[in-house]
Structures are given as C-alpha cells and as structure tokens.
Design an enzyme around this catalytic site. Structure first.
Site, PDB file in Angstrom:
ATOM      1  N   ARG A  41       0.827  -1.114  -0.029  1.00  0.00           N
ATOM      2  CA  ARG A  41       0.122   0.027   0.110  1.00  0.00           C
ATOM      3  C   ARG A  41       0.765   1.246   0.050  1.00  0.00           C
ATOM      4  O   ARG A  41       1.944   1.385   0.715  1.00  0.00           O
ATOM      5  CB  ARG A  41      -1.152  -0.023   1.069  1.00  0.00           C
ATOM      6  N   ARG A  67       0.272  -6.059  11.362  1.00  0.00           N
ATOM      7  CA  ARG A  67       0.039  -5.027  12.391  1.00  0.00           C
ATOM      8  C   ARG A  67      -0.610  -5.757  13.712  1.00  0.00           C
ATOM      9  O   ARG A  67      -0.317  -5.067  14.713  1.00  0.00           O
ATOM     10  CB  ARG A  67      -1.405  -4.245  11.983  1.00  0.00           C
ATOM     11  N   GLU A  88      -7.533  -0.150  14.511  1.00  0.00           N
ATOM     12  CA  GLU A  88      -7.779  -1.366  13.792  1.00  0.00           C
ATOM     13  C   GLU A  88      -6.897  -2.195  13.591  1.00  0.00           C
ATOM     14  O   GLU A  88      -5.606  -1.903  13.083  1.00  0.00           O
ATOM     15  CB  GLU A  88      -8.342  -0.701  12.347  1.00  0.00           C
ATOM     16  N   SER A 109     -10.744  -6.008   9.634  1.00  0.00           N
ATOM     17  CA  SER A 109     -12.039  -5.567   9.386  1.00  0.00           C
ATOM     18  C   SER A 109     -12.859  -6.940   8.480  1.00  0.00           C
ATOM     19  O   SER A 109     -12.115  -7.593   7.806  1.00  0.00           O
ATOM     20  CB  SER A 109     -11.985  -4.490   8.500  1.00  0.00           C
ATOM     21  N   ARG A 124       1.703   1.303  10.129  1.00  0.00           N
ATOM     22  CA  ARG A 124       1.496   1.738   8.841  1.00  0.00           C
ATOM     23  C   ARG A 124       2.551   1.792   7.955  1.00  0.00           C
ATOM     24  O   ARG A 124       3.398   2.626   8.027  1.00  0.00           O
ATOM     25  CB  ARG A 124       0.843   3.162   8.836  1.00  0.00           C
TER      26      ARG A 124
END
Length: 421
Positions: free
Chosen positions: A258, A385, A345, A348, A273
């Site tokens: 990403r 993460r 987070e 999800s 991140r």
C-alpha cells in the site's frame, strides 16, 4: 456494480444509500438516464436486425430480375444495422461508466456519515494495566532484536522494515495459527498472486476512492495488491460456480503493498502503517440470501483469534461514508494499544453483497436453472499489524514479552521473548 433492475425499480433506495455515504445523489438520475438511452439503443438495433433478417429472406425468394435492386437495399440496411449496433455499444459503455461510479447499496442499519460516525457494537476484555511505564512496540521490538526499521529504510525507504529473529518467527506463528483456524472452518488455503490485471483490480472496486493507495506498474499493466481479497475475488471471475453444498471459502496468504498516500506524518513510528506487510485473508462466495449470516461468521472467527491472543478490543459498525465503494456493511475490530491509549484497527470484515460479482461476472445457478450473481465477503484473520498489540499488551517491566499460549506450539514451545543483550 449495483443491480440495474434495482436502479430502475427502486432508485430512491439507491439515492438514500448515496446520501448516507455522502456521495452524489444526482449520479443516480444520470445512471437512470444512461440506462434509458442504452435500452432505447438496444431496442432500435434489435428492430433493425429483425428487419434485416426478414428482408434477407425476401431477397432470397425474389426473382432474378428483382434481386439486383433488393441487394442494394439490403446493403444500405446492413449499414444502418452496423451503425445501430455501434450506437448500442457506445450507449452501453456510457451506462457502465456512469453506474460504476455508484457505490454498493448500504444495508439497513449502517450508520450514515464519515470516518468518525461509527457505532461501537461491543467492547471485549479489560483495558490492560501496568505497574510500570509501558514501552511502545518499536522499542520492545528493538530490545528483542525483532524489528529493524533503520535497515528497512536504508534498503527500501521510509515505512519499510525487517522482521528479524523472534519477530519473524512471531509473525509466522500468528499466520499459521490463523491458517489452522481457517482450515478448521472449512477454508481452502491459497497463496495468491500479488500482481493482478486492471480488470480484476477494477472489478473489486479498488480503483475508485482507493486508487491512490495502489502501486501500478504501467510497463506491465499490472497492479500490486493491497490485500489478497483482490486475487481471491478474481479467482472465479467469469465463472458459474456451484453453491449447492454451501459457501466456497478461501484463505489467501500473501504479501500486501500500500502506498499510504495522504498519511504523511501519521503513524510513522514502527510497523502500524507500512508499505509492505503480510496478511491472511478469508474470502467467501455465498448465495446472496446467506451473505449477512456469513458476515457474522467471519466476524466471529476474527474475534475468536483476538480473544485467544489475550487482546482487548472493540467491534465497530463502520459508517457508510467510510465503507469504500464495494462494501454494503463493514465491521472493524480494533485492539487496545496501551502506549497510544486508544483502540486501533487490526482487522475488518466486509459484506460486498453482489457488487463485486456483477463486475467480475461470477454467478451461480438458481433452482430455476438460470444464473444469478453470487455474494462475496472478506475478512482478515491475521496480519503484521497484530504484532503491535501483542507486543504491547503482553510486555513485562524488563522488556520481555509473554507469548500468548495459543502461539507457543508454533514457536517450538517458546513462552517468553527476552531482550537481547
């Protein structure tokens, strides 16, 4: 892509969905107009083609002395048919371009609004308390010789890292735990491609609002995936699949990429991140009537992992404006990160209903024998993460970290990670 029949029969439902997302309501009227033009162009083409077929039979039966004139007329009619066919194709493209800008229709009960308008469904586990000043995951990772950000930056630039020693082992243990859980739940494991064609990336909805997050290799016309969801959705593209025995479930293990565009200055410390990470993603193809029940099952498997890892977390119902174009509902599971005094987070799960399947032409055969789009769902079962919450939650005063019991079999029985002198 939304259902064209739903667009025609219940445009107000789609307008309410667009409003809840904070997106253009007028786009629904544009799509309706484009649909009407498309259908009109198709009708005109079909009428001309029928006329052409009938005229062809007339020419075949005509006497020889009349055929020359009739053939000329047939040629003129063929030109008109070709033009009408082209017009129908262009009208179809205009409709597709318009309707693909409309996000999936949100499910009733999804909160309206943006990123901060989520609803907390539940909080599980107490907030960890320490009788010492807790260290953040990067300080712990460096003490354990488990995370090396400096050399990651030297080799690849900012937001790259090396997981080293027990750090690498811990991630592999986490992924293998997730894989065992996925196998027990009936998922077929796949190690997926991380480069995909534009039509697959487009079909999953990642070239809309998330396009700036995606790495693109223009010389090869390939995209690097930010989640194996993309390759998993493309796995059955253009196919009719069999759901007679229930959902088709896959667990995709892949490296993910990403760009983290627009996040400069945010979460720059450590591995929260980063540009490259590993992930184990659940993906389900189900009958549309089963989609909401499957969504709850995916969430249950995620929560089971976090509970067994001894992490405190909350589940939120994500607001419509923060869903992304493909999801009709998304639950985020956020773990407590002690040094940030906040939930962050970790995972999800999204119910994409038939939105992706329509774009990728994935169907099942109904009881009537006709085909219809399937529903697709996805949810993360383990990712890099998670190490952040594991290290910080289970740390000790001396910088050691207690290994959650469920991970120990995957670490050769190791129960404590100790600082390296």
């Amino acid at each position: 892509m939304i259902d064209p029949v739903l667009l025609r029969e219940n445009p107000e439902l789609i307008k309410r969905s667009q409003a809840a997302r904070g997106e253009s309501v007028e786009l629904v009227d544009e799509a309706l107009a484009a649909d009407a033009s498309r259908r009109q162009a198709i009708t005109a083409f079909e009428q001309l083609r029928a006329e052409q077929n009938a005229f062809g039979k007339q020419v075949a039966k005509a006497p020889k002395d009349e055929k020359a004139g009739l053939v000329a007329e047939a040629q003129q009619l063929a030109v008109r048919v070709k033009e009408a066919n082209q017009a129908a194709g262009e009208a179809g493209e205009r409709f597709d371009q318009t309707v693909q800008r409309i996000g999936n229709v949100v499910i009733d009960g999804v909160p309206a609004g943006g990123e901060d308008d989520y609803v907390v469904l539940r909080e599980v586990g107490g907030i960890p308390a320490f009788d010492f000043e807790p260290r953040d995951h990067l300080e712990l990772g460096e003490m354990l010789d488990a995370i090396d950000m400096a050399r990651g930056a030297k080799v690849s630039g900012a937001r790259f890292d090396y997981l080293k020693g027990v750090g690498a082992r811990l991630e592999l243990a986490l992924m293998n735990l997730g894989l065992d859980r996925a196998l027990a739940a009936g998922f077929t494991p796949l190690i997926t491609p991380t480069l995909v064609r534009p039509e697959i990336m487009q079909g999953t909805g990642f070239l809309g609002s998330h396009a700036e997050e995606v790495y693109y290799l223009p010389a090869d016309e390939l995209y690097l995936t930010g989640t194996s969801e993309v390759a998993l959705a493309g796995y059955h593209s253009g196919e009719i699949i069999d759901l007679a025995d229930g959902p088709l479930r896959y667990a995709g293990w892949s490296t993910c990429y990403r760009r983290e565009a627009g996040s400069h200055g945010k979460d720059t410390r450590g591995i929260i991140r980063v540009h490259q990470f590993n992930k184990l993603e659940m993906f389900s193809y189900v009958h549309p009537d089963e989609a909401e029940a499957e969504h709850e099952r995916l969430l249950g498997w995620q929560e089971g992992m976090l509970q067994d890892l001894g992490l405190s977390y909350r589940v939120i119902d994500t607001a419509a404006g923060d869903l992304g174009s493909s999801a009709a509902r998304k639950y985020d599971v956020e773990a407590w990160v002690p040094t940030q005094q906040a939930y962050r987070e970790l995972t999800s799960t999204s119910n994409c209903t038939t939105f992706q399947a329509r774009r990728l032409d994935i169907r099942h055969r109904t009881e009537s024998g006709k085909t219809a789009p399937v529903a697709t769902l996805n949810g993360t079962l383990a990712t890099t993460r998670w190490l952040v919450a594991i290290l910080e939650t289970h740390q000790q005063a001396d910088g050691s970290v207690i290994v959650p019991e469920v991970l120990r079999p995957f670490l050769g029985g190791l129960d404590v990670l100790r600082p390296v002198a």
